[in-house]
Each structure stands twice: as structure tokens, then as C-alpha cells.
Write an enzyme that holds these catalytic residues in place. Structure first.
Site, PDB file in Angstrom:
ATOM      1  N   PHE A 137       1.036  -1.568  -0.315  1.00 32.49           N
ATOM      2  CA  PHE A 137      -0.172  -0.034   0.129  1.00 32.49           C
ATOM      3  C   PHE A 137       0.751   1.207   0.069  1.00 32.49           C
ATOM      4  CE2 PHE A 137      -2.499   2.598   1.617  1.00 32.49           C
ATOM      5  CZ  PHE A 137      -3.838   2.702   0.939  1.00 32.49           C
ATOM      6  N   ASP A 206       2.287  -6.152   7.894  1.00 29.12           N
ATOM      7  CA  ASP A 206       1.661  -4.806   7.755  1.00 29.12           C
ATOM      8  C   ASP A 206      -0.348  -6.095   8.119  1.00 29.12           C
ATOM      9  OD1 ASP A 206      -1.342  -3.327   6.981  1.00 29.12           O
ATOM     10  OD2 ASP A 206       0.038  -2.206   5.870  1.00 29.12           O
ATOM     11  N   TYR A 231     -10.891  -0.846  10.675  1.00 27.05           N
ATOM     12  CA  TYR A 231     -11.070  -0.302  10.399  1.00 27.05           C
ATOM     13  C   TYR A 231     -12.015  -0.533   8.863  1.00 27.05           C
ATOM     14  CZ  TYR A 231      -7.923   2.014   7.143  1.00 27.05           C
ATOM     15  OH  TYR A 231      -6.789   2.515   7.048  1.00 27.05           O
ATOM     16  N   LYS A 232     -11.493  -1.597   9.049  1.00 26.83           N
ATOM     17  CA  LYS A 232     -11.560  -2.470   7.606  1.00 26.83           C
ATOM     18  C   LYS A 232     -12.906  -4.154   8.198  1.00 26.83           C
ATOM     19  CE  LYS A 232      -7.648  -1.763   4.415  1.00 26.83           C
ATOM     20  NZ  LYS A 232      -8.262  -0.415   3.628  1.00 26.83           N
ATOM     21  N   ARG A 379     -12.586  -4.749  -7.669  1.00 25.98           N
ATOM     22  CA  ARG A 379     -11.759  -5.997  -6.306  1.00 25.98           C
ATOM     23  C   ARG A 379     -13.108  -6.450  -5.695  1.00 25.98           C
ATOM     24  NH1 ARG A 379      -7.686  -2.665  -1.338  1.00 25.98           N
ATOM     25  NH2 ARG A 379      -9.887  -1.674  -1.553  1.00 25.98           N
TER      26      ARG A 379
HETATM   27  C1  LIG Z   1      -2.325  -1.631   3.841  1.00 26.14           C
HETATM   28  C2  LIG Z   1      -1.997  -1.188   4.568  1.00 26.14           C
HETATM   29  N1  LIG Z   1      -1.658  -0.020   5.099  1.00 26.14           N
HETATM   30  C3  LIG Z   1      -1.650   1.335   5.307  1.00 26.14           C
HETATM   31  C4  LIG Z   1      -2.949   1.759   5.219  1.00 26.14           C
HETATM   32  C5  LIG Z   1      -3.153   3.271   5.134  1.00 26.14           C
HETATM   33  O1  LIG Z   1      -3.886   3.083   6.686  1.00 26.14           O
HETATM   34  P1  LIG Z   1      -4.420   4.504   7.310  1.00 26.14           P
HETATM   35  O2  LIG Z   1      -5.081   4.976   6.738  1.00 26.14           O
HETATM   36  O3  LIG Z   1      -4.896   4.244   8.505  1.00 26.14           O
HETATM   37  O4  LIG Z   1      -2.761   5.268   7.625  1.00 26.14           O
HETATM   38  C6  LIG Z   1      -4.174   0.616   4.288  1.00 26.14           C
HETATM   39  C7  LIG Z   1      -5.279   1.802   3.884  1.00 26.14           C
HETATM   40  O5  LIG Z   1      -6.075   1.147   3.374  1.00 26.14           O
HETATM   41  C8  LIG Z   1      -3.786  -0.340   3.700  1.00 26.14           C
HETATM   42  O6  LIG Z   1      -4.442  -1.434   3.262  1.00 26.14           O
END
Ligand SMILES: Cc1ncc(COP(=O)(O)O)c(C=O)c1O
Length: 420
Positions: A137, A206, A231-232, A379
């Protein structure tokens, strides 16, 4: 003779009944009832924002009206706000295979990644490389790059097909996303963590796309650090705080870079000098978000008594079924990019099409909510707590119509970009 003719409608009806029968047999039983889902919407985007657990509105109303409104500042004690982050961490721990006392909850994922990466690098002085995969990400790459600049390290992009090939005696930390946000491909946590340790590096996972949908056994695999959003698949609500796990053996020497008063051993002594709290509590920086944590606290009760392997069985059954229907009905038009091997699949399925944006928009118009990831992926997330096989069946029916009627031509990503 007429009586023996089977119409398409008959067989559709039977196929949908078969799907419903799979739901009756689901190992998760009636967990879906614990969610408030809009009618006539098939929600396949819980891998982006989880659905609303039924218990959350009342809990939030209580936190706002009784605790904040009536209790005012006394609620730090009378409503135990002061320990709320710790109480929530107790609920997150079992979901990721560790004691809650080794988990801290409070900042965004990005901020938590920053604090954790810096702390991890400082535990390997003399090593000068932070390794991550380029398919991660974007925030993970941005943060890792900032950490490398700050500490004078090299950022090494590893091959997602074999991230362990990047390991050598210079790597301080290997930081990977367990389930890829685009493709839904999942790394072998045990094998990769073992390889990182063999090379003397620390392992940071992560878990944004795995916690709550895929069994995660951090302690069993000897993982050093893990970070994830809530939040997912944890359904904590938009912007709900992230969690971090720190293995017990690293907690005493942990030196994270945002040494705020809430991570102090005695915050209310108001000392001039910083002294870190014992244990994972030192990952705290400022005041925790009480309202967001209250929502998350209530949301996590959905996991009470849920067997993680039942969750995985339900998730795989849903993704298998979706892949099977897409292959059978749309095989020539949409490419399944998510791995078919169970061991390499998270809880989402991504389909490639050069007009994927239009496909997703047309589906949303029809009440099937998935999402688009640039440049060409549609997706679909299968949150096993509330997505049913009948939803999968109905979603594919809609997808077939969208493709037949070429509705995807109506919305283009280029146009969207031009007007927003
Ligand atoms: C794999 C991954 N890492 C990090 C994040 C970023 O998260 P945040 O916006 O809470 O910093 C996301 C957001 O969707 C994500 O999917």
C-alpha cells in the site's frame, strides 16, 4: 415433453437455493444479524470499510451523551476512559494470536507504521537497510522512505514473488503487507518471518487486510512487530485507530520516536524528562481518541466466541464460490488475479478488465458495492461475518448483466479524474 424442459429460470432458481443452503450450513451461524446492513445492497467492500455492527450506535450515543455530555471530565475515571485503549487492545490480541497486553491501539496506521519502523530499526544498530515490497500500500512505502531518510538508511524494494531474496546482513527490518491490497495475495507468514530471523533481521507485518478475516498467529510464528487498521474487517468505523503488536522480548528496549506524555511511565507526574512506560504502553504518544475507541470497543464484541478457523472456512467458501461462478460465466472476459491456492489467498477477489472502473460503477448503480484499484482491477471483499453465498450468487448475476449489456462503457476513470 414440455414438462421435462428445464428453463434457465428454473436452473437459476435452483442455483440460488443451493447458495442459500450453503449459508444455512455456515460455521458462523447468524453472525450477520449482529450488523446493520442497508436493504437491497450487496456489500463487497468490507476490505475497505467494514459494515456497522448493531451494538455501535447505542455505545456511541452513550459515550457522547452520558459519558462526555453528563460526565464531562470525570469520565476519564468514572467511565474508565483512561484504560479504554488497553481494554480495546485486550479484544484485538486474540484476533491476531497474541495476548492483548502486548498490543497498543491509538494512532492511524500510517503513524503507527512510522513509530514501529523507527523503533524496529533502532533495535538493529549497525544494520542500514529497511526492506519492503513495491506492491505494498502506498503509505507503507512513503513511511518507509521517510524512516530511511531520517535514520540514514537505505530503502530496499524487494521482489514480491520472493521477498526473502532481499535479505542479507545489512537488513534491519523486513516490512511486508500480509495480504496484498490489490490482488488479495497472501504471504506465508511463518516461512517469511523465519527467513528474516535467519538473516538476523526483524519482521514487521501490516495486517490491514488480514486481521478479522484470516487467522493470524503472530506469537506462533515468532513475529516481532505487526501493525493493522481496525476499520476494515474489524468494523471499527471510518478512521478508527490502528493497533500495533510488539513481541515481549522487544518491549523493554523499545525506543519509538514520538515520545509523548501518554507513553510516559507516569503521565500525571508531569515530569520534565521522558521516562517510557513499561511494556507496549510506551507506543502511546498523545491522548487516545475516546469516541473512536468506544465504537471500536463495541464493534469488536462481534468476534466474541468466533472460532478463527470457522471464519477462514467461511471466507474461503465465499471466495471459492465467487471464483467458480466468474470462471463459469465470465471466464473469457474477466481475469481472476487473486491466487487460487487457499494458502496464498486472503479474503478478497480481484478481477482484471481494462474498463474495471466502469464495471465497478455499473455494479454500484445496481446495488453491488465493490471497488476499483488503478489501473484495471475490480476488487471484491468477502467479509465472512456478514457476506452470504446468496450475495455472491446475486452479485455475479448482476456482473453478468453488466458485461452483457456493456454498461461498463458508461463510466470511465479518465472522465472521473477530469471532473474531480
Ligand atoms: C495495507 C494498508 N496499509 C496501510 C493503510 C493506511 O492506513 P491509514 O489510513 O489508517 O494510515 C491502508 C489503508 O487502506 C492499507 O490498506
Amino acid at each position: 415433453m414440455v414438462g421435462s424442459v428445464t428453463t434457465a429460470t428454473d436452473s437459476n432458481h435452483r442455483a440460488r437455493e443451493d447458495a442459500a443452503a450453503r449459508d444455512v450450513a455456515s460455521p458462523l451461524g447468524d453472525r450477520r444479524d449482529r450488523f446493520l446492513l442497508p436493504e437491497r445492497v450487496i456489500y463487497l467492500d468490507g476490505n475497505s470499510l467494514g459494515a456497522l455492527p448493531r451494538a455501535v450506535p447505542d455505545r456511541l450515543a452513550q459515550a457522547v451523551t452520558e459519558e462526555w455530555g453528563a460526565g464531562l471530565i470525570s469520565s476519564w475515571n468514572s467511565a474508565d476512559w483512561i484504560n479504554l485503549a488497553r481494554r480495546v487492545a485486550q479484544k484485538v490480541g486474540p484476533i491476531i494470536g497474541v495476548p492483548g497486553s502486548d498490543v497498543h491501539v491509538g494512532d492511524s496506521t500510517s503513524v503507527t507504521l512510522f513509530k514501529t519502523m523507527v523503533a524496529a530499526c533502532r533495535l538493529r544498530p549497525g544494520r542500514t537497510v529497511v526492506a519492503i515490497e513495491p506492491s505494498t500500500f502506498p503509505t507503507n512505502g512513503y513511511v518507509a522512505s521517510a524512516v530511511a531518510r531520517l535514520l540514514g538508511c537505505e530503502l530496499r524494494w524487494c521482489d514480491p514473488a520472493d521477498p526473502t531474496a532481499a535479505l542479507d546482513e545489512d537488513v534491519a527490518v523486513l516490512a511486508l503487507t500480509h495480504v496484498d491490497f490489490r490482488t488479495g495475495a497472501m504471504f506465508d507468514m511463518g516461512a517469511v518471518t523465519g527467513a528474516a530471523h535467519d538473516a538476523g533481521a526483524l519482521m514487521l507485518w501490516d495486517l490491514c487486510h488480514s486481521a478479522g478475516a484470516v487467522p493470524v498467529e503472530l506469537a506462533e510464528h515468532g513475529v516481532d512487530f505487526a501493525v493493522g487498521c481496525s476499520y476494515k474487517y474489524l468494523n471499527g468505523g471510518p478512521g478508527s485507530p490502528a493497533f500495533v503488536y510488539v513481541a515481549p522480548e522487544h518491549q523493554t528496549d523499545l525506543d519509538q520516536p514520538i515520545t509523548g506524555w501518554m507513553g510516559h511511565a507516569h503521565p500525571f507526574d508531569m515530569d520534565r524528562d521522558y521516562a517510557p512506560a513499561a511494556g507496549v504502553g510506551r507506543m502511546a504518544s498523545g491522548t487516545h481518541p475516546v469516541l473512536a475507541l468506544s465504537a471500536l470497543d463495541a464493534a469488536l464484541d462481534v468476534f466474541d466466541g468466533v472460532d478463527h478457523h470457522a471464519l477462514r472456512t467461511a471466507s474461503l467458501s465465499l471466495t471459492d464460490y465467487f471464483i467458480e461462478l466468474v470462471d463459469a460465466r465470465l471466464g473469457g472476459q474477466l481475469e481472476v488475479v487473486t491466487p487460487r491456492e487457499h494458502a496464498r489467498r486472503g479474503s478478497q477477489v480481484s478481477l482484471r478488465h481494462d474498463q474495471a472502473y466502469g464495471v465497478v460503477q455499473a455494479l454500484i448503480d445496481r446495488g453491488v458495492v465493490g471497488d476499483f484499484r488503478t489501473p484495471d482491477l475490480a476488487r471484491f471483499g468477502f467479509a465472512p461475518m456478514y457476506v452470504r453465498h446468496v450475495d455472491v450468487y446475486d452479485a455475479v448475476e448482476q456482473l453478468v448483466e453488466v458485461m452483457e449489456l456493456e454498461e461498463y462503457g458508461r463510466a470511465s476513470y479518465a472522465v472521473r479524474n477530469a471532473v474531480t
